[in-house]
Enzyme design. Structure first.
Site, short mmCIF file in Angstrom:
data_model
loop_
_atom_site.label_atom_id
_atom_site.label_comp_id
_atom_site.label_asym_id
_atom_site.label_seq_id
_atom_site.Cartn_x
_atom_site.Cartn_y
_atom_site.Cartn_z
N ALA A 157 94.74 9.38 14.16
CA ALA A 157 96.01 9.90 14.91
C ALA A 157 95.43 9.80 16.36
O ALA A 157 94.36 9.51 16.81
CB ALA A 157 96.35 11.12 14.48
N GLY A 178 93.98 9.21 10.34
CA GLY A 178 95.33 8.70 10.11
C GLY A 178 95.47 7.37 9.62
O GLY A 178 96.29 7.00 9.14
N GLU A 183 94.81 7.44 5.99
CA GLU A 183 95.84 7.83 5.29
C GLU A 183 97.10 6.97 5.66
O GLU A 183 98.00 6.96 4.47
CB GLU A 183 95.97 9.34 6.17
CG GLU A 183 94.94 10.34 6.01
CD GLU A 183 95.15 11.58 6.96
OE1 GLU A 183 95.40 11.21 8.08
OE2 GLU A 183 94.97 12.50 6.42
N GLU A 187 87.90 13.48 10.38
CA GLU A 187 88.43 14.61 11.22
C GLU A 187 87.37 15.64 11.20
O GLU A 187 87.41 16.41 12.25
CB GLU A 187 89.91 15.03 10.50
CG GLU A 187 90.91 13.94 10.54
CD GLU A 187 90.81 12.99 9.51
OE1 GLU A 187 90.03 12.77 8.90
OE2 GLU A 187 91.86 12.40 9.52
#
Ligand code: CAA
Length: 257
Positions: free
Chosen positions: A67, A110, A113, A133
């Site tokens: 992200a 992300g 993911e 993270e």
């Protein structure tokens, strides 16, 4: 075709849609505008009867480095709560056609993911996966704690999420997170997509749905669901055609319905 700023969408072969994440200066960091474009392109391909399998890829250096940290860093709880931040990422899992992730370089946070939301992951030997993270004082927010745990089991998922350490393509393959490591990962992903696109689209979509149910329900319910869908396919043209072609020793011509 619509013009995108952060992705490219193309049709490299019959029945195959390709989406390339294209934000090279930020290693394909998954900003909100990028993800909106990704969801738009996925929805367009999902609606298009001429497309029967999708490939999602990035660059040699990065599938996606996570992200967008710069977008997130000053947000408050009320901002992310009110905006339902990252909720629209789940739209990837609503796509009915199979999505093959071709991962080279970084697939972190992300990015990892997003790959795990796809149906099949093929990895280049250069692929670097991880859920880092914890090093940012947060936890995965795109399904990482759930999908990684289902894919590799609790002990490994805990190790990876709590330490945030990277892992290699070879490790990912040995754990079954990726189906294989490939030197020409994009070509291989396009070949797998082409192969799937040559099957009956309605059977492919039913099969994807049935496999996904395995992760959501008990064995008894899952087998019951599978049998209902299996029975339902006897109402399709492609079941008649597929079985007639076998009996007549010829290749089937799918109606995809
Ligand atoms: N968000 C925003 N920008 C990013 C980014 C990210 N996730 N990852 C890389 N970039 C940017 C860098 O800031 C840099 O920009 P500038 O040139 O403007 O400085 C550019 O991309 C190139 O990156 P680096 O210079 O860092 O490249 P490198 O080769 O030295 O390092 C890397 C590569 C190890 C992947 C490093 O960029 C990195 O650690 N990135 C962050 C990885 C990360 O923590 N991802 C998780 C994000 S949180 C998340 O994803 C939450 C969730 O669960 C949804």
């Amino acid at each position: 075709a619509p013009q995108y700023n952060y992705i490219l969408a193309s049709r490299p072969a019959d029945g195959v849609g390709l989406i390339t994440l294209n934000r090279p200066k930020a290693l394909n960091a998954l900003s909100s505008p990028l993800f909106e474009e990704l969801n738009h392109a996925l929805a367009q391909f999902d609606e298009d009867d001429g497309v029967r399998a999708l490939v999602l890829t990035g660059s040699e250096k990065a599938f996606a480095a996570g992200a967008d940290i710069k977008e997130m860093k000053d947000k408050e709880y009320s901002d992310v709560f009110k905006a339902k931040f990252l909720e629209n990422w789940s739209l990837v899992t609503q796509i009915r056609k199979p999505i093959i992730a071709a991962v080279s370089g970084y697939a972190l946070g992300g990015g990892c993911e997003l790959a795990m939301m796809c149906d099949i992951i093929l990895a280049s030997p250069t692929a670097v996966f991880g859920q880092p993270e914890i090093n940012l004082g947060i936890i995965p927010g795109g399904g990482g704690t759930q999908r990684l745990t289902r894919a590799v089991g609790k002990s490994l998922a805990m190790e990876l999420v709590l330490t945030g350490r990277n892992f290699t393509a070879a490790e990912a393959a040995s754990w079954g997170l990726v189906s294989r490591v490939s030197e020409n990962v994009l070509d291989d992903a396009l070949a797998v997509a082409g192969n799937i696109a040559s099957k009956s689209a309605i059977a492919v979509q039913a099969a994807k749905e049935a496999v996904n149910i395995a992760l959501e329900t008990s064995l008894t319910e899952g087998v019951r669901y599978e049998r209902r869908v299996f029975h339902g396919l006897f109402a399709t043209k492609d079941q008649k055609e597929g079985m007639a072609a076998f009996a007549e020793k010829r290749k089937p011509t799918w109606a995809h319905s």
